[in-house]
Design an enzyme around this catalytic site. Structure first.
Site, mmCIF file in Angstrom:
data_model
loop_
_atom_site.group_PDB
_atom_site.id
_atom_site.type_symbol
_atom_site.label_atom_id
_atom_site.label_comp_id
_atom_site.label_asym_id
_atom_site.label_seq_id
_atom_site.Cartn_x
_atom_site.Cartn_y
_atom_site.Cartn_z
ATOM 1 N N GLY A 214 0.830 -1.213 0.000
ATOM 2 C CA GLY A 214 0.000 0.000 0.000
ATOM 3 C C GLY A 214 0.857 1.253 0.000
ATOM 4 C CB ILE A 215 -0.143 4.721 0.031
ATOM 5 C CG1 ILE A 215 -0.868 4.341 -1.258
ATOM 6 C CG2 ILE A 215 0.469 6.097 -0.068
ATOM 7 C CD1 ILE A 215 -2.074 5.205 -1.568
ATOM 8 N N GLY A 216 2.677 4.633 1.789
ATOM 9 C CA GLY A 216 3.155 5.260 3.014
ATOM 10 C C GLY A 216 4.370 4.636 3.658
ATOM 11 C CB ILE A 218 3.604 0.604 7.084
ATOM 12 C CG1 ILE A 218 3.388 1.295 8.442
ATOM 13 C CG2 ILE A 218 3.601 -0.906 7.228
ATOM 14 C CD1 ILE A 218 2.050 1.029 9.092
ATOM 15 C CD GLU A 237 -4.822 1.131 -5.295
ATOM 16 O OE1 GLU A 237 -5.578 0.267 -4.818
ATOM 17 O OE2 GLU A 237 -4.831 2.314 -4.924
ATOM 18 N N GLY A 335 -7.904 0.427 -2.973
ATOM 19 C CA GLY A 335 -7.759 -0.971 -3.374
ATOM 20 C C GLY A 335 -7.654 -1.910 -2.193
HETATM 21 N N1 COA Z 1 -7.813 8.123 15.570
HETATM 22 C C1 COA Z 1 -7.652 9.419 15.296
HETATM 23 N N2 COA Z 1 -6.805 9.893 14.339
HETATM 24 C C2 COA Z 1 -6.115 8.983 13.641
HETATM 25 C C3 COA Z 1 -6.242 7.619 13.864
HETATM 26 C C4 COA Z 1 -7.115 7.187 14.885
HETATM 27 N N3 COA Z 1 -7.286 5.910 15.155
HETATM 28 N N4 COA Z 1 -5.428 6.965 13.011
HETATM 29 C C5 COA Z 1 -4.828 7.889 12.265
HETATM 30 N N5 COA Z 1 -5.238 9.110 12.645
HETATM 31 C C6 COA Z 1 -4.830 10.374 12.074
HETATM 32 C C7 COA Z 1 -3.317 10.527 12.124
HETATM 33 O O1 COA Z 1 -2.901 11.127 13.347
HETATM 34 C C8 COA Z 1 -3.080 11.432 10.944
HETATM 35 O O2 COA Z 1 -3.432 12.768 11.272
HETATM 36 P P1 COA Z 1 -2.570 14.002 10.748
HETATM 37 O O3 COA Z 1 -2.724 13.945 9.251
HETATM 38 O O4 COA Z 1 -3.225 15.152 11.401
HETATM 39 O O5 COA Z 1 -1.171 13.713 11.199
HETATM 40 C C9 COA Z 1 -4.104 10.955 9.935
HETATM 41 O O6 COA Z 1 -5.136 10.337 10.684
HETATM 42 C C10 COA Z 1 -3.554 9.944 8.947
HETATM 43 O O7 COA Z 1 -2.954 8.896 9.637
HETATM 44 P P2 COA Z 1 -1.589 8.248 9.117
HETATM 45 O O8 COA Z 1 -1.269 7.152 10.042
HETATM 46 O O9 COA Z 1 -0.556 9.291 8.870
HETATM 47 O O10 COA Z 1 -2.075 7.726 7.714
HETATM 48 P P3 COA Z 1 -1.311 6.956 6.594
HETATM 49 O O11 COA Z 1 -0.718 7.925 5.658
HETATM 50 O O12 COA Z 1 -0.419 5.889 7.149
HETATM 51 O O13 COA Z 1 -2.533 6.272 5.846
HETATM 52 C C11 COA Z 1 -4.669 5.251 5.796
HETATM 53 C C12 COA Z 1 -3.363 5.380 6.552
HETATM 54 C C13 COA Z 1 -5.505 4.223 6.504
HETATM 55 C C14 COA Z 1 -5.383 6.580 5.764
HETATM 56 C C15 COA Z 1 -4.347 4.769 4.357
HETATM 57 O O14 COA Z 1 -3.608 3.581 4.423
HETATM 58 C C16 COA Z 1 -5.610 4.522 3.556
HETATM 59 O O15 COA Z 1 -6.203 5.444 3.058
HETATM 60 N N6 COA Z 1 -6.023 3.242 3.385
HETATM 61 C C17 COA Z 1 -7.212 2.883 2.634
HETATM 62 C C18 COA Z 1 -6.898 2.598 1.197
HETATM 63 C C19 COA Z 1 -5.914 1.484 1.020
HETATM 64 O O16 COA Z 1 -5.612 0.736 1.919
HETATM 65 N N7 COA Z 1 -5.421 1.331 -0.180
HETATM 66 C C20 COA Z 1 -4.492 0.242 -0.420
HETATM 67 C C21 COA Z 1 -4.100 0.095 -1.795
HETATM 68 S S1 COA Z 1 -2.767 1.235 -2.182
#
Ligand code: COA
Length: 434
Positions: A214-216, A218, A237, A335
């Site tokens: 995925g993205i990011g 991790i 993806e 995805g």
């Molecule tokens: N409660 C409150 N806030 C939360 C939270 C929780 N449980 N978990 C995360 N947050 C906040 C973080 O603090 C962060 O806030 P900020 O932007 O103010 O710093 C924000 O939400 C994003 O969290 P972060 O951990 O930085 O996100 P990420 O970049 O690692 O992305 C998802 C995580 C889940 C958003 C991302 O993986 C996603 O959109 N997934 C769905 C789509 C997918 O999985 N696609 C896969 C194919 S590529």
């Protein structure tokens, strides 16, 4: 014959081009590195030429003047996934979120009446007149055939990406010549927590597996622990910088794939020049249509598919919210479910949900008794198998609700375990025992 001579009548300025859009049209714009900035800027400049245009768009890596406040009477945004700019537009009521699986995006567009106008970027044509549509392919193979009007910004810096990315000049109605630098998504430094999660995820990856990352941070961290693996495949993806070195060193060679053998497959790519240069004219890396790449039936045709995705929170039953933060639509399904399902259906496949144990500087546990009020269940508890944090791995399939809760509490942050254990005792009428 020189293409310019042959297609002279199609070459216009960006302002002339966007004035062909009519009020009420449904338009789609290519995204990430394929976003045609000359055209989106022209949309904003020429907004008085149209009203009530429905825009379908995904992720922007740069400025999006066509989605700024003041544009909403002219262009209304609809997005299946939200990023920085588009999230803001939805939060401020200037756009709408469209829930759905990414592999069904073309079908959803069709349900909504199709696409009238497509705005894309193209590379310079080859000797046969074919141009590549660059790094954001996903729904473009559908949209280019569906749209009545295709407007293309020819950008000679666009990588000539292989796969389903090609369009012939004769199938383009208007060409706007304007070179722009490719927008970049620089990798962010990997944190210690991400490094530990990456190591835990990599412990579940075996030689010969086919990966979706995925993205990011991790996925970037996982990649650093795969250097000693052998014969990995890539069917993902999004392609990011992290995989380039693994492919160059031969760790990813796609030799053991059942389909697309020898080729890395993605549907879009976002990264730096390192990635874009690698994709340029590279027959071993194809960007294919999203209804192929993300289709769980396609994914499951390879054996030993390992999907690695992240989420906002997971409850003690294993339900995953990956898209809503504090009641607000933050991103989308994307995805995630496509790949979780595909990996689960693949022979020997493993679906991994990887997340830091806490958010907001350690003040919030991401493993929770109940999902937040207003959260969406992105991935069902019946589909979530491996959950990984920096504290370890919880394997959920084949476990009862009580056993799931126990496994998840064991990988929660120690600061939050006591509260989760109290919930466990209440829910299962059993004293907590580690
Ligand atoms: N409660 C409150 N806030 C939360 C939270 C929780 N449980 N978990 C995360 N947050 C906040 C973080 O603090 C962060 O806030 P900020 O932007 O103010 O710093 C924000 O939400 C994003 O969290 P972060 O951990 O930085 O996100 P990420 O970049 O690692 O992305 C998802 C995580 C889940 C958003 C991302 O993986 C996603 O959109 N997934 C769905 C789509 C997918 O999985 N696609 C896969 C194919 S590529």
């Amino acid at each position: 014959m020189d293409w310019k001579q042959q297609f002279q009548g199609k070459i216009l300025s960006a302002d002339e081009a966007v004035r062909h859009i009519k009020s009420g049209d449904k338009i789609s714009i290519a995204h990430v590195g394929s976003e045609p900035y000359a055209l989106t800027e022209a949309l904003a400049r020429n907004k008085e030429a149209f009203r009530d245009v429905d825009l379908y768009f995904l992720l922007s890596l740069g400025q999006a003047p066509h989605m700024e406040p003041g544009m909403e009477e002219h262009i209304r945004f609809h997005g299946i996934f939200l990023g920085g700019t588009t999230r803001k537009a939805v939060a401020e009521g200037r756009g709408e979120y469209l829930p759905g699986f990414f592999h069904q995006y073309p079908r959803m567009l069709e349900e909504r009446g199709g696409i009238d106008v497509l705005l894309i970027s193209i590379s310079a044509p080859d000797q046969h007149g074919y141009c590549s549509m660059g790094t954001g392919i996903d729904h473009l193979p559908y949209a280019k055939d569906r749209a009545g009007l295709v407007i293309a910004q020819m950008n000679r810096n666009l990588p000539r990406v292989m796969g389903d990315s090609f369009i012939h000049l004769r199938d383009i109605d208007i060409i706007v010549e304007e070179d722009r630098l490719m927008p970049e998504l620089p990798p962010v430094p990997i944190t210690e927590v991400e490094r530990k999660i990456g190591e835990n995820c990599a412990s579940l990856v075996k030689d010969g597996d086919t990966l979706q990352l995925g993205i990011g941070g991790i996925p970037d961290a996982v990649v650093t622990f795969l250097k000693d693996k052998k014969d990995l495949g890539l069917h993902t993806e999004m392609a990011a910088d992290g995989v380039v070195d693994l492919i160059k060193s031969g760790v990813i060679n796609n030799k053991r794939k059942k389909i697309d053998r020898g080729k890395s497959i993605a549907t879009f790519a976002a990264g730096t020049k390192k990635l874009y240069d690698f994709l340029d004219n590279n027959p071993a890396f194809e960007l294919r249509a999203v209804d192929y790449v993300n289709n769980p039936y396609t994914i499951a045709q390879n054996d030993n598919v390992v999907s690695i995705n992240s989420c906002i929170q997971v409850d003690l039953m294993g339900q995953v919210n990956a898209e809503v933060v504090k009641g607000m639509q933050f991103s989308g399904v994307g995805g995630q479910v496509d790949f979780v399902r595909g990996a689960n259906m693949s022979k020997g496949g493993r679906a991994i949900m990887a997340l830091p144990s806490t958010a907001a500087g350690g003040t919030i546990s991401k493993i929770v008794p109940f999902l937040d009020h207003g959260a969406a269940v992105t991935t069902l508890r019946t589909e979530v198998n491996y959950v990984v944090t920096e504290y370890g791995i919880a394997q959920l399939w084949g476990k009862t609700l009580r056993e799931r809760a126990k496994a998840l509490i064991a990988i929660a942050h120690p600061d939050f375990r006591e509260g989760l254990q109290a919930e466990y005792e209440k829910r299962f009428h059993e004293k907590w025992k580690a």
